[in-house]
Design a protein around this motif. Structure first.
Motif, PDB file in Angstrom:
ATOM      1  N   SER A 148     -35.336 -31.108  41.896  1.00 35.18           N
ATOM      2  CA  SER A 148     -36.560 -30.269  41.733  1.00 35.18           C
ATOM      3  C   SER A 148     -37.520 -30.936  41.033  1.00 35.18           C
ATOM      4  O   SER A 148     -38.914 -30.919  41.189  1.00 35.18           O
ATOM      5  CB  SER A 148     -36.059 -28.863  41.113  1.00 35.18           C
ATOM      6  OG  SER A 148     -35.695 -28.959  39.989  1.00 35.18           O
ATOM      7  N   MET A 149     -37.139 -31.695  39.993  1.00 35.73           N
ATOM      8  CA  MET A 149     -38.045 -32.774  39.006  1.00 35.73           C
ATOM      9  C   MET A 149     -38.714 -33.573  40.058  1.00 35.73           C
ATOM     10  O   MET A 149     -40.028 -33.891  39.858  1.00 35.73           O
ATOM     11  CB  MET A 149     -37.335 -32.993  37.858  1.00 35.73           C
ATOM     12  CG  MET A 149     -36.803 -32.031  36.862  1.00 35.73           C
ATOM     13  SD  MET A 149     -37.906 -31.197  35.771  1.00 35.73           S
ATOM     14  CE  MET A 149     -38.423 -32.673  34.853  1.00 35.73           C
ATOM     15  N   ILE A 159     -41.406 -22.974  47.156  1.00 35.42           N
ATOM     16  CA  ILE A 159     -40.182 -23.273  46.716  1.00 35.42           C
ATOM     17  C   ILE A 159     -40.075 -24.228  45.475  1.00 35.42           C
ATOM     18  O   ILE A 159     -39.202 -24.103  44.553  1.00 35.42           O
ATOM     19  CB  ILE A 159     -39.996 -24.348  48.019  1.00 35.42           C
ATOM     20  CG1 ILE A 159     -39.707 -23.567  49.424  1.00 35.42           C
ATOM     21  CG2 ILE A 159     -38.723 -25.182  47.707  1.00 35.42           C
ATOM     22  CD1 ILE A 159     -39.482 -24.611  50.601  1.00 35.42           C
ATOM     23  N   LEU A 160     -41.315 -24.966  45.381  1.00 37.69           N
ATOM     24  CA  LEU A 160     -40.984 -25.689  43.984  1.00 37.69           C
ATOM     25  C   LEU A 160     -40.981 -24.752  42.779  1.00 37.69           C
ATOM     26  O   LEU A 160     -40.248 -24.941  42.002  1.00 37.69           O
ATOM     27  CB  LEU A 160     -42.321 -26.531  43.733  1.00 37.69           C
ATOM     28  CG  LEU A 160     -42.622 -27.469  42.662  1.00 37.69           C
ATOM     29  CD1 LEU A 160     -41.396 -28.240  42.468  1.00 37.69           C
ATOM     30  CD2 LEU A 160     -43.821 -28.362  42.695  1.00 37.69           C
ATOM     31  N   GLN A 179     -29.180 -26.945  49.160  1.00 35.35           N
ATOM     32  CA  GLN A 179     -30.483 -27.017  48.676  1.00 35.35           C
ATOM     33  C   GLN A 179     -30.982 -28.217  48.076  1.00 35.35           C
ATOM     34  O   GLN A 179     -32.143 -28.627  48.109  1.00 35.35           O
ATOM     35  CB  GLN A 179     -30.786 -25.822  47.624  1.00 35.35           C
ATOM     36  CG  GLN A 179     -30.859 -24.318  48.301  1.00 35.35           C
ATOM     37  CD  GLN A 179     -31.054 -23.205  47.383  1.00 35.35           C
ATOM     38  OE1 GLN A 179     -30.752 -23.549  45.863  1.00 35.35           O
ATOM     39  NE2 GLN A 179     -31.715 -22.455  47.725  1.00 35.35           N
ATOM     40  N   ILE A 180     -29.914 -29.061  47.511  1.00 34.77           N
ATOM     41  CA  ILE A 180     -30.200 -30.108  46.767  1.00 34.77           C
ATOM     42  C   ILE A 180     -30.578 -31.265  48.169  1.00 34.77           C
ATOM     43  O   ILE A 180     -31.486 -31.890  47.846  1.00 34.77           O
ATOM     44  CB  ILE A 180     -29.039 -30.879  46.310  1.00 34.77           C
ATOM     45  CG1 ILE A 180     -28.648 -30.117  44.878  1.00 34.77           C
ATOM     46  CG2 ILE A 180     -29.118 -32.192  45.976  1.00 34.77           C
ATOM     47  CD1 ILE A 180     -27.303 -30.285  44.252  1.00 34.77           C
ATOM     48  N   GLU A 212     -35.254 -20.537  53.423  1.00 38.41           N
ATOM     49  CA  GLU A 212     -34.640 -19.210  53.460  1.00 38.41           C
ATOM     50  C   GLU A 212     -33.331 -19.058  53.583  1.00 38.41           C
ATOM     51  O   GLU A 212     -32.729 -18.149  53.117  1.00 38.41           O
ATOM     52  CB  GLU A 212     -35.745 -18.608  54.378  1.00 38.41           C
ATOM     53  CG  GLU A 212     -37.028 -18.460  54.108  1.00 38.41           C
ATOM     54  CD  GLU A 212     -37.929 -17.809  55.046  1.00 38.41           C
ATOM     55  OE1 GLU A 212     -37.415 -17.821  56.192  1.00 38.41           O
ATOM     56  OE2 GLU A 212     -39.155 -17.748  54.822  1.00 38.41           O
ATOM     57  N   GLU A 213     -32.750 -19.783  54.493  1.00 36.26           N
ATOM     58  CA  GLU A 213     -31.231 -19.672  55.090  1.00 36.26           C
ATOM     59  C   GLU A 213     -30.602 -20.287  53.934  1.00 36.26           C
ATOM     60  O   GLU A 213     -29.052 -20.180  54.088  1.00 36.26           O
ATOM     61  CB  GLU A 213     -31.101 -20.243  56.460  1.00 36.26           C
ATOM     62  CG  GLU A 213     -32.031 -19.380  57.561  1.00 36.26           C
ATOM     63  CD  GLU A 213     -31.794 -19.999  58.871  1.00 36.26           C
ATOM     64  OE1 GLU A 213     -31.144 -21.261  58.928  1.00 36.26           O
ATOM     65  OE2 GLU A 213     -32.239 -19.393  59.654  1.00 36.26           O
ATOM     66  N   SER A 214     -30.919 -21.128  53.273  1.00 32.06           N
ATOM     67  CA  SER A 214     -30.090 -21.975  52.185  1.00 32.06           C
ATOM     68  C   SER A 214     -29.770 -21.206  50.727  1.00 32.06           C
ATOM     69  O   SER A 214     -29.224 -21.732  50.056  1.00 32.06           O
ATOM     70  CB  SER A 214     -30.541 -23.173  51.737  1.00 32.06           C
ATOM     71  OG  SER A 214     -31.621 -23.054  51.151  1.00 32.06           O
TER      72      SER A 214
END
Length: 1001
Positions: A694-695, A677-678, A649-650, A640-642
């Motif tokens: 993400s993948m 998130i996903l 995020q990475i 949430e903070e990112s």
């Protein structure tokens, strides 16, 4: 319609309005100017505005005109497919006008025009603008100081632009320019430096008749000339590291440039208060000259290695580092360059001994032999220049003077410990004095480890004895100990031969942590650094106390110490000898400390660093479940903070993947946090830079899922959008699709059949062989699991597979052979499991028309052509696929086609070899499936279901022996006497093997 002189008033008004603070005036003017950019004559009008004598005072308008001019050149000078570009006549006019307007008084406009000329030269020189340099050279002959400065500004920008062109012809052109301009530029450089030194001498005497502006302009021209000399020497001659050909300008330039530095330095202190403008120039000039020497040494190491060049330069640098004048000691930029030069020389591979032999009785001097001789000569010079005493002195000076924290460093640390941590440890070594000294020290120690090992240990012992762990005052002894600890940390690998880590830790480092005074943060930070650097030297009996020490440091108040501890902890967790048993009881404190640290730090680099430690900890320990709830809350809050911090995020996605893997088949306990998130990162609006991570998270989620939950099932269409972006992550995509097939089953197929077909159609035929080999196994699993539904669903893809099988060109390409064999195996499976479908498809006119486009003969029977492929590729597939080929070929025996008898011998030969080969390739994975299925403790998962599908493959249940026997009888009944004739043509040995395989009497 072209613009002309009559449009000048309008363009002038538009340029004036574009500078207005009133949006109602500025915006329309900008829009019209943007429309004018592509019109012929626009640049000519702008050039008239720039050069108009009555507009000299209108600097802002002229500058804006020069900016529009530069932008238009970038866009329209080169003819492109989407625009006609400028006419040849206008280009010629502009080039002539530019070279006639050299005496531009405004520096910003002059700089813009210089950049503009360089951009044109990159495109037009030498073919379309052959006289560029000759015109500039001619103008230089009669130029005043201002004009010559502007010409050198143009020359520098143009040479810099041309030097970046890498084609051989372009480099040859640049070499020609260098040969033409070097002598003149070098002569002017030497004349200017003498004039500058004369002017400085007069300044020092406070001469009233001196024209400061003229001297300063000469200084600026000389500075530009210095940059030009660098370009000509560095880029105008091939590197002698390859050719061993001496570059004479190196010997001309380097000693004189060094002499100029030595002549400038005495004015450094006297100009500081009286002449700040010239003091700034002195700093810039001395730093630039040292950078030029470093660049030349790097480009032409052998020419620089001449004793008359390298000796004075290295001797000067050593003296400046070890015994500088008090004023120079504050000139950090210059000292950094002196250290950089020393580092470059000491680590230069061309100056290292070359260990090579030579052929007996071969007296030819090879290039390698020439390099060896020059390297030996330079090594001899350096050995004479740096005897043991001087090396030891340099080592001592670096540690005792340059490693020691200054009062301003301590204050900076106190004010912002987080920034101090990153500035000291993450900054480029060439930007700050202490990191530069540390980099030089490391290279020096590597070159002289046997000499310096005892020296560093001696300094370390002296510092520890002079400042016991009980000392809390920030004093010279404490700062020296900090420097000595740093010196020991940086060269841990070589120093371990002279220093026992266990004795050091037990006798000193561990004791340092018993003093909790705030000032000891200086030493505590270095202890944290040492514990991370020396990780490979920490043995079993010391590992547990070191873990405890790091966790203790992680709980300190100072952010700088905690960040250093977090990084060192990362090195220990990642180490191959990491002991989870010794660390397990420290985990609760460690998690808590890391979570608190992430919350407290403000800088991006700090958050990433701690996240890496958390991610590594998750990946390397087995017992994550007890801390799952805490970690879920942490990830939820951190995500949430990112927002809008994609790089952060990475790191979070990578840590989340490790978390899912660590949870294993209990990963559904984190779905409430994970799945939203996903979903947010795999949709089409997600930034491209998050796609890879993400993948991988998506793949990990499916691989460790126990069932297909509705949310996951609904994410599948996102794959189409991802594949439409690129095929870069096809291997991961294949694994994700496999997860959906295996876990989702018929429910997945019913919901996403059109999407699945689109995905396969998108990939097959549009990716290379490597990509196909990752996707084809999915098609095989699909046909195996849904033999009735899938073939009709993916008919377009099957068309493409038939095309792949019937194409040629795989004889000498292993990857194409693998693709054709895998495609043929899928088609064979379809024939076995859905015979009518393939028989119908191969007779469809649409398929024949599709194949004819690729050159397939119209008279050929497609199914019989596939038979040829199965016969040809049977040795290129695994055991199960061989059996599939055999079953498909046995079905072919039932066709009412006379051509079958022509292939009877080959078909029976393949079937015989497959039957007699039996289950020799039954894998351990398959043989263990019975045990897995009977186990009461089995966990539903993708892996288990994959094995179950593999074990329950219908191909395994069908008897090839019975199939061949039955279909052989059918073939005999269909063809009668012709069959007997065909059988009689078989070789007796082959017929005997057939009878053995079919258990015929």
């Amino acid at each position: 319609m072209a613009l002309s002189v009559s449009d000048l008033p309008a363009i002038y008004t538009l340029l004036t309005n574009s500078l207005s603070g009133d949006t109602n005036l500025r915006k329309p003017a900008e829009d019209v100017l943007a429309q004018f950019e592509s019109r012929p004559g626009f640049c000519s009008c702008l050039m008239e505005v720039i050069t108009a004598k009555d507009l000299v005072s209108q600097t802002d308008v002229r500058l804006m005109a020069s900016v529009y001019f530069k932008n238009s050149i970038n866009r329209y000078w080169r003819n492109r497919r989407d625009s006609t570009g400028m006419s040849t006549e206008e280009k010629s006019h502009l080039k002539q006008k530019l070279l006639s307007h050299l005496r531009e008084e405004n520096y910003q406009i002059a700089l813009t025009l210089a950049v503009l000329i360089s951009k044109i030269a990159r495109i037009d020189y030498p073919r379309e603008w052959p006289d560029l340099f000759s015109v500039l050279a001619q103008q230089l002959q009669s130029a005043d100081i201002l004009t010559s400065h502007r010409i050198f500004l143009i020359l520098f920008r143009t040479l810099k632009e041309l030097a970046t062109k890498r084609l051989t012809s372009d480099q040859r052109t640049f070499a020609e320019i260098a040969s033409q301009f070097f002598d003149y530029s070098w002569h002017l450089w030497q004349t200017d430096v003498q004039n500058i030194l004369h002017g400085f001498s007069m300044l020092a005497q406070n001469a009233s008749e001196l024209n400061h502006d003229d001297i300063y302009l000469t200084c600026e021209r000389w500075f530009l000339c210095s940059k030009i000399i660098r370009q000509l020497v560095v880029s105008g001659f091939p590197s002698d590291a390859k050719s061993i050909q001496e570059v004479q300008p190196v010997k001309n330039v380097c000693p004189v440039a060094l002499n100029a530095v030595q002549s400038f330095l005495p004015y450094y202190s006297s100009f500081q208060g009286k002449h700040p403008k010239f003091w700034d120039f002195l700093k810039k000039a001395c730093t630039k000259l040292m950078k030029i020497l470093i660049a030349i040494q790097h480009r032409h190491p052998y020419s620089f290695g001449d004793k008359d060049v390298i000796w004075p330069v290295v001797d000067f640098c050593l003296n400046q580092i070890t015994n500088p004048d008090p004023d120079v000691l504050s000139f950090e930029e210059f000292l950094i360059q002196c250290m950089s030069m020393m580092k470059s020389v000491l680590e230069c591979k061309e100056y290292k001994p070359i260990l090579s032999g030579r052929v007996i009785d071969d007296y030819r001097v090879t290039l390698q032999e020439m390099k060896k001789n020059v390297s030996s000569a330079v090594a001899g010079v350096l050995a004479s220049l740096m005897p043991s005493e001087r090396v030891v002195l340099l080592c001592n000076i670096l540690i005792r003077r340059y490693f020691v924290l200054t009062a301003s460093d301590v204050e900076e640390w106190y004010q912002n410990p987080e920034s101090f941590h990153h500035e000291q440890d993450s900054v480029l070594w060439s930007e700050r004095l202490r990191p530069c000294a540390e980099a030089l020290y490391i290279v020096l120690f590597e070159n002289h480890s046997q000499l310096l090992g005892p020296v560093v240990v001696s300094i370390l012992q002296e510092a520890m004895h002079g400042c016991p762990s009980s000392v809390s005052e920030i004093s010279a002894p404490l700062l020296l100990k900090d420097a000595a600890y740093g010196a020991a940390a940086y060269v841990y690998y070589e120093l371990s031969n002279y220093l026992s880590f266990k004795d050091w830790f037990d006798g000193a480092l561990s004791l340092e942590l018993t003093n909790d005074h705030p000032n000891t943060r200086i030493i505590h930070r270095k202890v944290a650094l040492i514990l991370g650097q020396w990780v490979s030297e920490i043995k079993d009996d010391t590992r547990r106390p070191v873990y405890c020490a790091l966790v203790k440091l992680l709980q300190e108040k100072d952010l700088c110490v905690r960040l250093a501890a977090a990084r060192s902890l990362y090195f220990h967790i990642e180490d191959a000898n990491f002991s989870e048993q010794d660390f397990s009881d420290l985990l609760p404190i460690c998690w808590d400390s890391c979570f608190k640290l992430v919350e407290e730090v403000q800088e991006f680099d700090s958050k990433v660093q701690v996240l890496n430690t958390i991610s590594c900890l998750i990946a390397c320990i087995n017992e994550v479940i007890p801390y799952a709830n805490t970690l879920v809350q942490f990830f939820q809050k951190a995500w949430e903070e990112s927002s809008d911090e994609s790089l952060l995020q990475i790191q979070l996605l990578a840590a989340l993947k490790n978390f899912v893997v660590a949870l294993g088949y209990q990963s559904p306990i984190c779905y409430n946090m994970l799945l939203p998130i996903l979903q947010s990162v795999i949709n089409v609006n997600s930034p491209d830079e998050l796609l890879e991570d993400s993948m991988q998270l998506w793949e990990a989620t499916l691989s460790h899922a126990t069932s297909m939950v509705p949310q996951l099932l609904g994410y599948f269409p996102c794959l189409v959008e991802i594949l439409e972006r690129s095929f870069d992550h096809l291997k991961v995509v294949a694994s994700i699709i496999e997860g959906y097939i295996i876990l989702g089953g018929l429910e997945f197929l019913n919901m996403h059949a059109p999407t699945l077909a689109k995905v396969l159609d998108l990939v097959v035929g549009n990716v290379n062989d490597k990509g196909l080999l990752s996707i084809l196994p999915l098609v095989d699993i699909l046909v195996q699991c849904f033999p009735t539904e899938v073939p009709q669903l993916i008919s377009t893809t099957i068309h493409k597979l038939i095309g792949i099988c019937l194409s040629g060109g795989d004889d000498h390409d292993p990857s194409k052979t693998s693709v054709k064999a895998s495609s043929a195996a899928i088609l064979a499976r379809i024939l076995v499991m859905n015979t009518n479908f393939l028989a119908q498809m191969t007779s469809e006119p649409s398929l024949l028309a599709h194949l004819q486009k690729d050159g397939f003969p119209t008279e050929e029977n497609i199914l019989l052509c596939l038979v040829d492929v199965w016969l040809d590729k049977v040795d290129n597939v695994i055991s199960t696929q061989k059996k599939t080929f055999g079953l498909a070929l046995s079905i072919i025996l039932t066709l009412r086609l006379p051509q079958v008898l022509d292939k009877l011998d080959q078909i029976l030969s393949v079937c015989t070899s497959v039957i007699l080969g039996g289950s020799e390739d039954l894998t351990e994975e398959e043989s263990s499936s019975d045990n897995m299925q009977s186990s009461k403790l089995q966990i539903p998962s993708k892996e288990l279901r994959r094995r179950q599908i593999k074990f329950s493959d219908p191909i395994n249940q069908i008897s090839l022996e019975n199939s061949v026997r039955d279909n052989l009888q059918t073939c005999a009944a269909l063809h009668g006497e012709l069959f007997n004739t065909a059988i009689s043509r078989m070789h007796p040995a082959a017929f005997a093997q057939l009878k053995q395989a079919l258990k015929m009497p």
